[in-house]
Design a protein around this motif. Structure first.
Motif, mmCIF file in Angstrom:
data_model
loop_
_atom_site.group_PDB
_atom_site.id
_atom_site.type_symbol
_atom_site.label_atom_id
_atom_site.label_comp_id
_atom_site.label_asym_id
_atom_site.label_seq_id
_atom_site.Cartn_x
_atom_site.Cartn_y
_atom_site.Cartn_z
ATOM 1 N N SER B 45 0.847 -1.199 0.000
ATOM 2 C CA SER B 45 0.000 0.000 0.000
ATOM 3 C C SER B 45 0.877 1.243 0.000
ATOM 4 O O SER B 45 0.608 2.203 -0.726
ATOM 5 C CB SER B 45 -0.905 0.039 1.229
ATOM 6 O OG SER B 45 -1.583 -1.167 1.384
ATOM 7 N N LEU B 46 1.925 1.207 0.818
ATOM 8 C CA LEU B 46 2.867 2.334 0.848
ATOM 9 C C LEU B 46 3.496 2.528 -0.521
ATOM 10 O O LEU B 46 3.616 3.651 -1.009
ATOM 11 C CB LEU B 46 3.954 2.092 1.900
ATOM 12 C CG LEU B 46 5.112 3.104 1.878
ATOM 13 C CD1 LEU B 46 4.630 4.470 2.280
ATOM 14 C CD2 LEU B 46 6.247 2.654 2.770
ATOM 15 N N PHE B 47 3.875 1.417 -1.157
ATOM 16 C CA PHE B 47 4.478 1.510 -2.487
ATOM 17 C C PHE B 47 3.508 2.190 -3.453
ATOM 18 O O PHE B 47 3.895 3.071 -4.220
ATOM 19 C CB PHE B 47 4.855 0.113 -2.984
ATOM 20 C CG PHE B 47 5.403 0.117 -4.381
ATOM 21 C CD1 PHE B 47 6.678 0.596 -4.634
ATOM 22 C CD2 PHE B 47 4.641 -0.339 -5.446
ATOM 23 C CE1 PHE B 47 7.178 0.619 -5.923
ATOM 24 C CE2 PHE B 47 5.137 -0.318 -6.737
ATOM 25 C CZ PHE B 47 6.405 0.154 -6.977
ATOM 26 N N GLN B 52 1.667 6.940 -6.514
ATOM 27 C CA GLN B 52 0.664 7.994 -6.686
ATOM 28 C C GLN B 52 1.278 9.380 -6.542
ATOM 29 O O GLN B 52 0.966 10.284 -7.305
ATOM 30 C CB GLN B 52 -0.467 7.840 -5.656
ATOM 31 C CG GLN B 52 -1.331 6.634 -5.855
ATOM 32 C CD GLN B 52 -1.965 6.610 -7.220
ATOM 33 O OE1 GLN B 52 -1.376 6.147 -8.171
ATOM 34 N NE2 GLN B 52 -3.151 7.138 -7.332
ATOM 35 N N MET B 53 2.170 9.531 -5.544
ATOM 36 C CA MET B 53 2.837 10.818 -5.346
ATOM 37 C C MET B 53 3.649 11.180 -6.577
ATOM 38 O O MET B 53 3.624 12.317 -7.057
ATOM 39 C CB MET B 53 3.797 10.731 -4.150
ATOM 40 C CG MET B 53 3.113 10.524 -2.832
ATOM 41 S SD MET B 53 3.241 11.967 -1.804
ATOM 42 C CE MET B 53 4.944 11.897 -1.362
ATOM 43 N N ALA B 95 -4.287 3.793 -8.068
ATOM 44 C CA ALA B 95 -5.257 4.239 -7.057
ATOM 45 C C ALA B 95 -6.192 3.092 -6.687
ATOM 46 O O ALA B 95 -6.448 2.830 -5.505
ATOM 47 C CB ALA B 95 -6.056 5.422 -7.589
ATOM 48 N N ASN B 96 -6.680 2.377 -7.721
ATOM 49 C CA ASN B 96 -7.585 1.255 -7.461
ATOM 50 C C ASN B 96 -6.869 0.130 -6.723
ATOM 51 O O ASN B 96 -7.408 -0.458 -5.789
ATOM 52 C CB ASN B 96 -8.167 0.748 -8.778
ATOM 53 C CG ASN B 96 -9.183 1.723 -9.337
ATOM 54 O OD1 ASN B 96 -10.241 1.897 -8.772
ATOM 55 N ND2 ASN B 96 -8.843 2.379 -10.413
ATOM 56 N N PRO B 197 -2.897 14.439 1.108
ATOM 57 C CA PRO B 197 -1.592 13.766 1.181
ATOM 58 C C PRO B 197 -0.802 14.163 2.420
ATOM 59 O O PRO B 197 -0.115 13.332 3.025
ATOM 60 C CB PRO B 197 -0.884 14.219 -0.092
ATOM 61 C CG PRO B 197 -1.954 14.600 -1.019
ATOM 62 C CD PRO B 197 -3.066 15.132 -0.183
ATOM 63 N N GLY B 198 -0.899 15.435 2.818
ATOM 64 C CA GLY B 198 -0.199 15.878 4.022
ATOM 65 C C GLY B 198 -0.665 15.117 5.248
ATOM 66 O O GLY B 198 0.143 14.611 6.034
ATOM 67 N N ILE B 199 -2.004 14.994 5.398
ATOM 68 C CA ILE B 199 -2.548 14.284 6.556
ATOM 69 C C ILE B 199 -2.175 12.801 6.475
ATOM 70 O O ILE B 199 -1.846 12.176 7.485
ATOM 71 C CB ILE B 199 -4.084 14.472 6.631
ATOM 72 C CG1 ILE B 199 -4.436 15.966 6.646
ATOM 73 C CG2 ILE B 199 -4.640 13.808 7.885
ATOM 74 C CD1 ILE B 199 -5.926 16.243 6.556
#
Lengths: 144, 220
Positions: B45-47, B52-53, B95-96, B197-199
């Motif tokens: 998920s982190l990957f 995404q970033m 994203a999906n 994204p910040g949160i």
């Protein structure tokens, strides 16, 4: 030759390490190549760089500013005939502003003044505004 | 060449001392031997988030969050920017996949009862991250400004109207008006690229630091 009976797998270890390194290089190439092409400048579709304006659309009391080949040009009617000028002041390249009341161009940067034909009225420059070649065909002004 | 690289690395390493840090946390980090592939869902998920970033930053170069330009700018990315179609597709697919992985991560944690003491806060921060992920997906869905995204956003923002008394006020707050408009687009864009994204990064930091504190769960 590696002895199949021996417990030393350093050869095997090096082989797998090199395989992994190759896969890593192929993988990073697969990311880097599309990225490099994404970062190219995009091809905006500039269909036709020529500008066509019907003479009837150019009013006697206003100047039309347009983008042309990366420069700002200004179109106006001068003594009944259309005239196209490069709007960059010949002093340091600021865009000159059309002043209808005095029918002249004023440079906002250093106060140069050009008349409606682009000739210098007041310095600091002594070069007239560049005239862009244009022609009139069947009542349409064609630039480029 | 190899010696020069090694020398440069050592020069920096003497000053920053990252080798012991790297060994402790990555190369010589001991993980429980019972760990199996499903334990990777969180890391994957982190990957996905990192993908995404990265792709999102690329898309931001050309995307315009104005109602009259949004759709055209996305079409421009897809058809005129080299490899733009690929970057845009990766952003959508990833994203999906991220949502799928986040849910699989949650199911595994629930099924194996990893959430029990002292790891309750992992679960809480994880649920917050799940909701934030869904919010990111929802706000991103509006941005292409197509019929599908417009009506998707309309239906989605309708949901808070079920809240008693203040429901319609929440809907109007989220929509920045009575209906979906350019103001909604700008609001969703700000949420999608900066605020959420910040949160997410904040909660991810909490999530990961807490896991390091408690260690990976051992089965009973």
């Amino acid at each position: 030759m590696i002895d199949p009976q021996s417990n030393d797998n350093s050869g095997r270890r090096i082989f797998f390490r090199n395989c992994l390194a190759c896969m890593g290089m192929v993988g990073s190439g697969m990311v880097a190549a599309p990225l490099a092409s994404f970062l190219q400048r995009p091809n905006r579709l500039e269909a036709d760089s020529t500008i066509r304006i019907p003479i009837a659309d150019i009013k006697e009391d206003e100047a039309i500013y347009r983008d042309y080949m990366g420069a700002q040009i200004v179109i106006l009617i001068n003594q009944g005939k259309p005239l196209v000028l490069n709007a960059a002041c010949t002093h340091l390249g600021c865009l000159v502003r059309w002043e209808h009341s005095s029918r002249s161009f004023i440079c906002p940067c250093h106060g140069a003044i050009f008349d409606q034909g682009g000739k210098v009225v007041k310095g600091p420059t002594n070069q007239p505004l560049e005239i862009i070649p244009a022609e009139v065909k069947e009542g349409v002004l064609i630039i480029g | 060449m190899k010696a020069a690289i090694k020398k440069t690395y050592q020069w920096f390493d003497q000053r920053y001392e990252f080798t012991p840090l790297l060994e402790k946390n990555v190369t010589r980090k001991k993980v429980p031997c019972h760990l199996t592939w499903p334990a990777c869902f969180g890391g994957l998920s982190l990957f996905c988030f990192l993908v995404q970033m990265f792709t999102g930053a690329l898309l931001m170069m050309y995307y315009k969050p104005q109602p009259d330009q949004a759709f055209d700018s996305v079409m421009f990315i897809k058809s005129n920017v080299q490899m733009g179609w690929l970057v845009q597709r990766i952003h959508v697919v990833s994203a999906n996949v991220m949502i799928l992985l986040v849910f699989m991560h949650m199911y595994r944690v629930a099924y194996r009862k990893i959430f029990r003491s002292p790891r309750e806060l992992h679960w809480v921060s994880g649920i917050v991250l799940l909701l934030l992920t869904l919010c990111m997906a929802f706000t991103g869905y509006l941005l292409p400004w197509t019929q599908l995204s417009y009506w998707g956003a309309k239906v989605g923002t309708e949901i808070p109207s079920a809240v008693p008394f203040i429901g319609s006020a929440i809907v109007e707050w989220v929509r920045r008006g009575h209906s979906i408009s350019g103001d909604t687009l700008g609001f969703f864009y700000a949420l999608h690229v900066a605020i959420l994204p910040g949160i997410v990064i904040l909660f991810m930091a909490m999530h990961f630091i807490m896991i390091r504190r408690t260690g990976i769960s051992e089965p009973l």
